[in-house]
Motif scaffolding. Structure first.
Motif, PDB file in Angstrom:
ATOM      1  N   GLU A 165       0.818  -1.208   0.000  1.00 54.03           N
ATOM      2  CA  GLU A 165       0.000   0.000   0.000  1.00 54.03           C
ATOM      3  C   GLU A 165       0.857   1.265   0.000  1.00 54.03           C
ATOM      4  OE1 GLU A 165      -3.831  -1.946   2.340  1.00 54.03           O
ATOM      5  OE2 GLU A 165      -2.393  -0.667   3.423  1.00 54.03           O
ATOM      6  N   PHE A 166       2.026   1.204   0.619  1.00 55.68           N
ATOM      7  CA  PHE A 166       2.940   2.340   0.598  1.00 55.68           C
ATOM      8  C   PHE A 166       3.368   2.668  -0.827  1.00 55.68           C
ATOM      9  CE2 PHE A 166       7.523   3.258   0.177  1.00 55.68           C
ATOM     10  CZ  PHE A 166       7.542   4.565   0.637  1.00 55.68           C
ATOM     11  N   VAL A 167       3.828   1.655  -1.563  1.00 57.08           N
ATOM     12  CA  VAL A 167       4.266   1.875  -2.941  1.00 57.08           C
ATOM     13  C   VAL A 167       3.105   2.408  -3.777  1.00 57.08           C
ATOM     14  CG1 VAL A 167       5.096   0.745  -5.045  1.00 57.08           C
ATOM     15  CG2 VAL A 167       6.096   0.153  -2.824  1.00 57.08           C
ATOM     16  N   PHE A 168       1.950   1.803  -3.630  1.00 56.25           N
ATOM     17  CA  PHE A 168       0.771   2.235  -4.384  1.00 56.25           C
ATOM     18  C   PHE A 168       0.394   3.668  -4.034  1.00 56.25           C
ATOM     19  CE2 PHE A 168      -4.049   2.023  -4.773  1.00 56.25           C
ATOM     20  CZ  PHE A 168      -4.055   2.234  -6.146  1.00 56.25           C
ATOM     21  N   SER A 169       0.465   4.018  -2.760  1.00 59.05           N
ATOM     22  CA  SER A 169       0.050   5.354  -2.316  1.00 59.05           C
ATOM     23  C   SER A 169       1.007   6.432  -2.792  1.00 59.05           C
ATOM     24  CB  SER A 169      -0.066   5.383  -0.789  1.00 59.05           C
ATOM     25  OG  SER A 169      -1.029   4.440  -0.340  1.00 59.05           O
ATOM     26  N   ILE A 170       2.323   6.148  -2.756  1.00 62.29           N
ATOM     27  CA  ILE A 170       3.291   7.114  -3.269  1.00 62.29           C
ATOM     28  C   ILE A 170       3.066   7.339  -4.758  1.00 62.29           C
ATOM     29  CG2 ILE A 170       5.741   7.508  -3.726  1.00 62.29           C
ATOM     30  CD1 ILE A 170       4.915   7.928  -0.795  1.00 62.29           C
ATOM     31  N   LEU A 171       2.798   6.263  -5.485  1.00 63.14           N
ATOM     32  CA  LEU A 171       2.497   6.356  -6.910  1.00 63.14           C
ATOM     33  C   LEU A 171       1.236   7.180  -7.139  1.00 63.14           C
ATOM     34  CD1 LEU A 171       2.817   5.408  -9.895  1.00 63.14           C
ATOM     35  CD2 LEU A 171       1.551   3.344  -9.247  1.00 63.14           C
ATOM     36  N   ILE A 233       6.227   7.595 -12.589  1.00 62.25           N
ATOM     37  CA  ILE A 233       5.050   6.727 -12.660  1.00 62.25           C
ATOM     38  C   ILE A 233       5.279   5.612 -13.680  1.00 62.25           C
ATOM     39  CG2 ILE A 233       2.653   6.645 -13.469  1.00 62.25           C
ATOM     40  CD1 ILE A 233       2.190   9.304 -12.080  1.00 62.25           C
ATOM     41  N   VAL A 234       5.795   5.981 -14.831  1.00 64.59           N
ATOM     42  CA  VAL A 234       6.080   4.972 -15.857  1.00 64.59           C
ATOM     43  C   VAL A 234       7.094   3.959 -15.350  1.00 64.59           C
ATOM     44  CG1 VAL A 234       7.138   4.619 -18.131  1.00 64.59           C
ATOM     45  CG2 VAL A 234       5.465   6.449 -17.796  1.00 64.59           C
ATOM     46  N   GLN A 235       8.138   4.448 -14.690  1.00 61.71           N
ATOM     47  CA  GLN A 235       9.176   3.548 -14.183  1.00 61.71           C
ATOM     48  C   GLN A 235       8.645   2.620 -13.102  1.00 61.71           C
ATOM     49  OE1 GLN A 235      12.071   6.457 -13.030  1.00 61.71           O
ATOM     50  NE2 GLN A 235      12.913   6.682 -15.085  1.00 61.71           N
ATOM     51  N   THR A 242       8.439  -3.279  -8.218  1.00 58.02           N
ATOM     52  CA  THR A 242       7.266  -2.487  -7.866  1.00 58.02           C
ATOM     53  C   THR A 242       6.044  -2.889  -8.682  1.00 58.02           C
ATOM     54  OG1 THR A 242       8.022  -0.740  -9.374  1.00 58.02           O
ATOM     55  CG2 THR A 242       8.603  -0.517  -7.049  1.00 58.02           C
ATOM     56  N   SER A 243       6.248  -3.322  -9.924  1.00 59.21           N
ATOM     57  CA  SER A 243       5.100  -3.747 -10.730  1.00 59.21           C
ATOM     58  C   SER A 243       4.444  -4.990 -10.138  1.00 59.21           C
ATOM     59  CB  SER A 243       5.527  -4.002 -12.183  1.00 59.21           C
ATOM     60  OG  SER A 243       6.451  -5.073 -12.263  1.00 59.21           O
ATOM     61  N   ARG A 244       5.232  -5.844  -9.502  1.00 61.31           N
ATOM     62  CA  ARG A 244       4.649  -7.027  -8.852  1.00 61.31           C
ATOM     63  C   ARG A 244       3.784  -6.621  -7.671  1.00 61.31           C
ATOM     64  NH1 ARG A 244       8.879 -12.080  -9.114  1.00 61.31           N
ATOM     65  NH2 ARG A 244       9.337 -11.909 -11.336  1.00 61.31           N
ATOM     66  N   LEU A 288       0.963  -0.033 -20.227  1.00 59.59           N
ATOM     67  CA  LEU A 288       1.454  -0.476 -18.920  1.00 59.59           C
ATOM     68  C   LEU A 288       0.310  -0.819 -17.987  1.00 59.59           C
ATOM     69  CD1 LEU A 288       4.376   2.077 -18.419  1.00 59.59           C
ATOM     70  CD2 LEU A 288       4.592  -0.402 -18.730  1.00 59.59           C
ATOM     71  N   MET A 289      -0.745  -0.040 -18.033  1.00 61.02           N
ATOM     72  CA  MET A 289      -1.903  -0.332 -17.190  1.00 61.02           C
ATOM     73  C   MET A 289      -2.586  -1.635 -17.604  1.00 61.02           C
ATOM     74  SD  MET A 289      -2.057   1.922 -14.838  1.00 61.02           S
ATOM     75  CE  MET A 289      -3.711   1.690 -14.199  1.00 61.02           C
ATOM     76  N   GLU A 290      -2.613  -1.897 -18.884  1.00 60.55           N
ATOM     77  CA  GLU A 290      -3.218  -3.132 -19.377  1.00 60.55           C
ATOM     78  C   GLU A 290      -2.392  -4.356 -18.993  1.00 60.55           C
ATOM     79  OE1 GLU A 290      -3.597  -2.584 -23.545  1.00 60.55           O
ATOM     80  OE2 GLU A 290      -5.267  -1.154 -23.392  1.00 60.55           O
ATOM     81  N   ASN A 291      -1.082  -4.167 -18.916  1.00 56.81           N
ATOM     82  CA  ASN A 291      -0.189  -5.297 -18.666  1.00 56.81           C
ATOM     83  C   ASN A 291       0.062  -5.575 -17.188  1.00 56.81           C
ATOM     84  OD1 ASN A 291       0.128  -5.625 -21.424  1.00 56.81           O
ATOM     85  ND2 ASN A 291       1.990  -4.395 -21.519  1.00 56.81           N
ATOM     86  N   ILE A 292      -0.268  -4.625 -16.310  1.00 58.29           N
ATOM     87  CA  ILE A 292       0.135  -4.752 -14.913  1.00 58.29           C
ATOM     88  C   ILE A 292      -0.460  -5.985 -14.244  1.00 58.29           C
ATOM     89  CG2 ILE A 292      -1.742  -3.378 -13.895  1.00 58.29           C
ATOM     90  CD1 ILE A 292       1.976  -3.158 -12.967  1.00 58.29           C
ATOM     91  N   HIS A 293      -1.654  -6.401 -14.682  1.00 62.01           N
ATOM     92  CA  HIS A 293      -2.303  -7.542 -14.038  1.00 62.01           C
ATOM     93  C   HIS A 293      -1.502  -8.832 -14.198  1.00 62.01           C
ATOM     94  CE1 HIS A 293      -5.507 -10.086 -12.508  1.00 62.01           C
ATOM     95  NE2 HIS A 293      -5.361 -10.849 -13.565  1.00 62.01           N
ATOM     96  N   GLY A 294      -0.763  -8.954 -15.305  1.00 61.71           N
ATOM     97  CA  GLY A 294      -0.048 -10.207 -15.555  1.00 61.71           C
ATOM     98  C   GLY A 294       1.387 -10.216 -15.098  1.00 61.71           C
ATOM     99  N   VAL A 295       1.825  -9.206 -14.340  1.00 62.54           N
ATOM    100  CA  VAL A 295       3.237  -9.102 -13.992  1.00 62.54           C
ATOM    101  C   VAL A 295       3.705 -10.256 -13.122  1.00 62.54           C
ATOM    102  CG1 VAL A 295       4.926  -7.711 -12.740  1.00 62.54           C
ATOM    103  CG2 VAL A 295       3.311  -6.620 -14.278  1.00 62.54           C
ATOM    104  N   VAL A 296       2.928 -10.643 -12.104  1.00 61.43           N
ATOM    105  CA  VAL A 296       3.369 -11.706 -11.197  1.00 61.43           C
ATOM    106  C   VAL A 296       3.189 -13.067 -11.836  1.00 61.43           C
ATOM    107  CG1 VAL A 296       3.001 -12.777  -8.941  1.00 61.43           C
ATOM    108  CG2 VAL A 296       2.846 -10.299  -9.198  1.00 61.43           C
ATOM    109  N   SER A 297       1.991 -13.402 -12.217  1.00 59.51           N
ATOM    110  CA  SER A 297       1.563 -14.598 -12.944  1.00 59.51           C
ATOM    111  C   SER A 297       2.340 -15.878 -12.684  1.00 59.51           C
ATOM    112  CB  SER A 297       1.502 -14.290 -14.432  1.00 59.51           C
ATOM    113  OG  SER A 297       2.774 -13.984 -14.924  1.00 59.51           O
ATOM    114  N   CYS A 298       2.949 -16.408 -13.749  1.00 54.10           N
ATOM    115  CA  CYS A 298       3.413 -17.791 -13.762  1.00 54.10           C
ATOM    116  C   CYS A 298       4.522 -18.111 -12.760  1.00 54.10           C
ATOM    117  CB  CYS A 298       3.874 -18.170 -15.160  1.00 54.10           C
ATOM    118  SG  CYS A 298       2.579 -18.070 -16.402  1.00 54.10           S
TER     119      CYS A 298
END
Length: 361
Positions: A165-171, A233-235, A242-244, A288-298
């Motif tokens: 939540e910290f990472v998300f909130s700073i973003l 934000i992009v980074q 952080t994307s995970r 990037l927003m479309e892809n974020i859901h699959g970052v952790v995945s397999c």
């Protein structure tokens, strides 16, 4: 590495070591002392106490002391060296500064620039450590500073959840700052921004430094800060670690992610500064927003299916919808999620703060 030594009392300091540390800090500010010399003095003072490093109290007291009554370029250098030497928790430092700097970024554009550099240094290059004896205390303090449990409706502060939540909130705070700077907050469904409200210590008169800059200089720096915020934000959306963490927000806190996504859509469609960037486009953000859901995945799934022994420690909900108190019954330790991302990252030998604090702040 955390360290603590037996406490001592020293005549003349009723609240030792904090009075002594603030005196040493004031002296460093007045005399433009080398930050490394100041840090050595602080370490020497703390060694005569039972303070555990990195110190939550040190972070709170230094930030409160320096902003805004003792604000100067050397103040940033002192904070940077304290964080780099692990005298105080870097992520807590970012949290504390976010509540002071971001709401005042138009009054102190140079300070906002330096804050953005700290975000890049300590959040984007996240050094995850949960083996510190005061790790839970650090995350609880971050939770209190940003009011994460209140914002995200938790009854208990879970350290791993607080990190996500910290990472998300700073973003999200950076995103709202961009919307505000570009006059786009009126398009946000909420009545007011979630992260830009002034706290009690923000109700101060504008510093004279704002008048020391020409209008063109001030506007130019503000535009540059907005550009840097977009880049960060992009980074954060691209970064492996952080994307995970953000993927977990998307999975487990869909309503908050939905609000964030709506604001990202506004930036992509209406930001004039984004349109003038050559290396980042609206399509970049949307992709990037479309892809974020699959970052952790397999990778994570395969580890869970291969009889990995899950160590005790901070845990993150990883399955199902689990907003508020209705967390999923499937839990995954944060260190397992981030294990692959910890691939030998290093800290630059010369801090960005050291490079740019030649500006008048």
């Amino acid at each position: 590495m955390a360290m603590a030594v037996p406490a001592q009392t020293i005549a003349g300091y009723d609240r030792f070591p904090w009075d002594a540390i603030l005196l040493q800090t004031n002296s460093a500010l007045m005399n433009n002392t080398d930050p490394n010399v100041w840090a050595s003095q602080i370490i020497s003072t703390l060694r005569s106490t039972a303070v555990t490093l990195p110190s939550v109290d040190l972070a709170h007291r230094l930030v409160s002391h320096l902003f805004w009554n003792h604000h100067s370029p050397i103040a940033w250098k002192l904070l940077d060296i304290a964080a780099s030497l692990n005298l105080l928790p870097p992520l807590l430092l970012v949290a504390l500064l976010s509540t002071r700097i971001v709401p005042m970024r138009k009054v102190y554009p140079q300070a906002y620039r330096l804050y953005l550099e700290l975000v890049k240094q300590y959040v984007l290059m996240l050094q995850f450590r949960n083996n510190s004896p005061n790790y839970e205390m650090i995350m609880e303090s971050i939770d209190n500073v940003l009011q994460l449990s209140q914002v995200y409706s938790h009854k208990v502060c879970e350290p791993g959840v607080a990190l996500v939540e910290f990472v998300f909130s700073i973003l999200w705070q950076l995103l709202e700052a961009i919307l505000d700077d570009e006059g786009l907050l009126d398009h946000v469904p909420e009545n007011k921004p979630r992260w830009l409200s002034r706290s009690h210590d923000m109700d101060i008169a504008e510093h004279d430094c704002i008048n020391e800059m020409k209008t063109e200089q001030k506007e130019g720096m503000q535009r540059k800060n907005t550009m840097i915020a977009i880049e960060i934000i992009v980074q954060l959306l691209q970064n492996k670690m952080t994307s995970r963490l953000l993927c977990l927000v998307h999975r487990n806190m869909p309503s908050y992610w939905g609000s964030f996504n709506h604001q990202m859509q506004l930036i992509a469609s209406k930001s004039s500064i984004l349109k003038n960037l050559k290396h980042i486009t609206a399509d970049t953000l949307l992709s990037l927003m479309e892809n974020i859901h699959g970052v952790v995945s397999c990778n994570t799934k395969s580890k869970l299916e291969s009889n990995v022994v899950i160590p005790a420690g901070s845990q993150i909900a990883f399955g199902g919808q689990c907003e508020g108190s209705s967390w999923s019954s499937i839990w995954l330790p944060i260190d397992l999620i981030l294990e692959d991302a910890l691939d030998g990252g290093h800290v630059a030998a010369l801090s960005a703060i050291e490079i740019i604090t030649g500006m008048n702040v």
